[in-house]
Scaffold this motif. Sequence first.
Motif, PDB file in Angstrom:
ATOM      1  N   THR A   1     -19.477 -73.447 -21.415  1.00 33.63           N
ATOM      2  CA  THR A   1     -18.394 -73.402 -22.403  1.00 33.63           C
ATOM      3  C   THR A   1     -17.174 -74.167 -21.906  1.00 33.63           C
ATOM      4  N   SER A   2     -16.834 -73.998 -20.620  1.00 25.60           N
ATOM      5  CA  SER A   2     -15.688 -74.707 -20.036  1.00 25.60           C
ATOM      6  C   SER A   2     -15.909 -76.217 -20.060  1.00 25.60           C
ATOM      7  N   LEU A   3     -17.133 -76.641 -19.722  1.00 25.40           N
ATOM      8  CA  LEU A   3     -17.452 -78.068 -19.741  1.00 25.40           C
ATOM      9  C   LEU A   3     -17.301 -78.643 -21.146  1.00 25.40           C
ATOM     10  N   ILE A   4     -17.750 -77.907 -22.145  1.00 24.71           N
ATOM     11  CA  ILE A   4     -17.694 -78.396 -23.527  1.00 24.71           C
ATOM     12  C   ILE A   4     -16.260 -78.420 -24.034  1.00 24.71           C
ATOM     13  N   VAL A   5     -15.492 -77.367 -23.738  1.00 22.76           N
ATOM     14  CA  VAL A   5     -14.099 -77.298 -24.205  1.00 22.76           C
ATOM     15  C   VAL A   5     -13.273 -78.435 -23.619  1.00 22.76           C
ATOM     16  N   ASN A   6     -13.522 -78.748 -22.345  1.00 25.95           N
ATOM     17  CA  ASN A   6     -12.733 -79.786 -21.663  1.00 25.95           C
ATOM     18  C   ASN A   6     -13.389 -81.172 -21.710  1.00 25.95           C
TER      19      ASN A   6
ATOM     20  N   ALA B   1     -20.385 -84.448 -19.029  1.00 21.22           N
ATOM     21  CA  ALA B   1     -20.463 -83.031 -19.404  1.00 21.22           C
ATOM     22  C   ALA B   1     -21.918 -82.572 -19.483  1.00 21.22           C
ATOM     23  N   LEU B   2     -22.784 -83.403 -20.041  1.00 20.08           N
ATOM     24  CA  LEU B   2     -24.198 -83.033 -20.152  1.00 20.08           C
ATOM     25  C   LEU B   2     -24.857 -82.910 -18.776  1.00 20.08           C
ATOM     26  N   LYS B   3     -24.464 -83.778 -17.858  1.00 11.51           N
ATOM     27  CA  LYS B   3     -24.980 -83.655 -16.484  1.00 11.51           C
ATOM     28  C   LYS B   3     -24.569 -82.313 -15.873  1.00 11.51           C
TER      29      LYS B   3
ATOM     30  N   LEU C   1     -21.543 -79.781 -29.679  1.00  7.15           N
ATOM     31  CA  LEU C   1     -20.761 -80.805 -28.982  1.00  7.15           C
ATOM     32  C   LEU C   1     -21.097 -82.199 -29.518  1.00  7.15           C
ATOM     33  N   LEU C   2     -22.377 -82.498 -29.657  1.00  3.48           N
ATOM     34  CA  LEU C   2     -22.785 -83.823 -30.124  1.00  3.48           C
ATOM     35  C   LEU C   2     -22.413 -84.040 -31.587  1.00  3.48           C
ATOM     36  N   GLU C   3     -22.395 -82.970 -32.375  1.00  5.44           N
ATOM     37  CA  GLU C   3     -21.918 -83.070 -33.763  1.00  5.44           C
ATOM     38  C   GLU C   3     -20.456 -83.469 -33.801  1.00  5.44           C
TER      39      GLU C   3
END
Length: 363
Positions: free
Chosen positions: A22-27, A36-38, A123-125
């Motif tokens: 969640t943190s990776l996606i938010v930031n 982020a995907l890595k 995220l990709l959307e």
Amino acid sequence: MHTTEQKLKERIKELTCLYEVTSLIVNCDYDNVKTALKGIVQCLKQAWQFDSDTYVVLKTGEYIIKTAKKENTYVFLESPITIFNKAQGSIKVGYPVPKYTLQDFLKEEQQLLDNICLEVGNLLERKEIKENEVRVRRQVEQSDRLRILGEITAGIAHELNTPMANILGFTELLKDRVKNDAQAVKDLDKIINNTIFSREVVKKLMFFACEMPQEKETVNIVPIIEDAIDLMRTTLRQNGVACKLITSKKSVPLRIDRIQLTQVLFNLIVNAVYFSPEESTILVEVYEETNKVVLKIADEGCGISPKKAPHIFEPFYTTKPIGEGSGLGLSVVHGIVQSHHGKISCTQNTPTGTIFTIEFPKE
């Protein structure tokens, strides 16, 4: 059978994974989604029960990200990545065979994988929505610039027509008076040639500014294309370039302004000739699809670099040396195609060169 302590430990790993993802996606920076995907793939690896043996593979249309692979054969849990209600990828988490089987995965791990795939899809959307917004904004800005420039150039073209006609007329009269002076005649010819060139630029300005009246009618465009190529034969021969028409039908009907179609063909073929090496061939292909007519012009020249490609339809942008191009040819083509509600694009030819593809809708 897992002890209460083991179960609690696994729940903590799963919750930690969800928090970190969640943190990776938010930031996440939408220009650097791959990073982020890595990070998400690494989080998944650490969240699984036997993390040292875990192998994770994330695949979408744009990305393929994997952790280190230790064995050749794995048994996987898998969940789809859904973007705008369509499965456009997946994440697989595996254990090596025969050391593990499907029974070694926890029920909660499948739930965790489903949740992570849902978040990645969201995220990709959002990334795609942002890219579309940027693209639409650029198109609107470009349209505004072209509209303003069209108004300006229309005024300039009207103002230039009369003085250029006067220059040509009086220069021709002056040639008759000094016909015994070879140098003067030569200089006057230069004035005439440059004025004619300037007049052609004005014509292109008029086309670009949509000041030329449009007369659409349903015609067979194959003879129009053949005539345009025939008119170019001298130029083609002088440059040592061949031009071949490919069509599966003798009749391809289309509602179009035949003069403007000829203008499109001239501009694209002249450009192709300019950049084509000797003894090469320009291919002109026309064919019908269900709702459109497609026209392709392919050369074997040096091609258009990816850096220059986004700008080639902009007015006054040219890749030719100074004095050899007005930078209006492709802008005129673009304007004519758009006025017929069509689309034009350019791609790299194989092994070298450029392909211009025009799609005209059937009305």
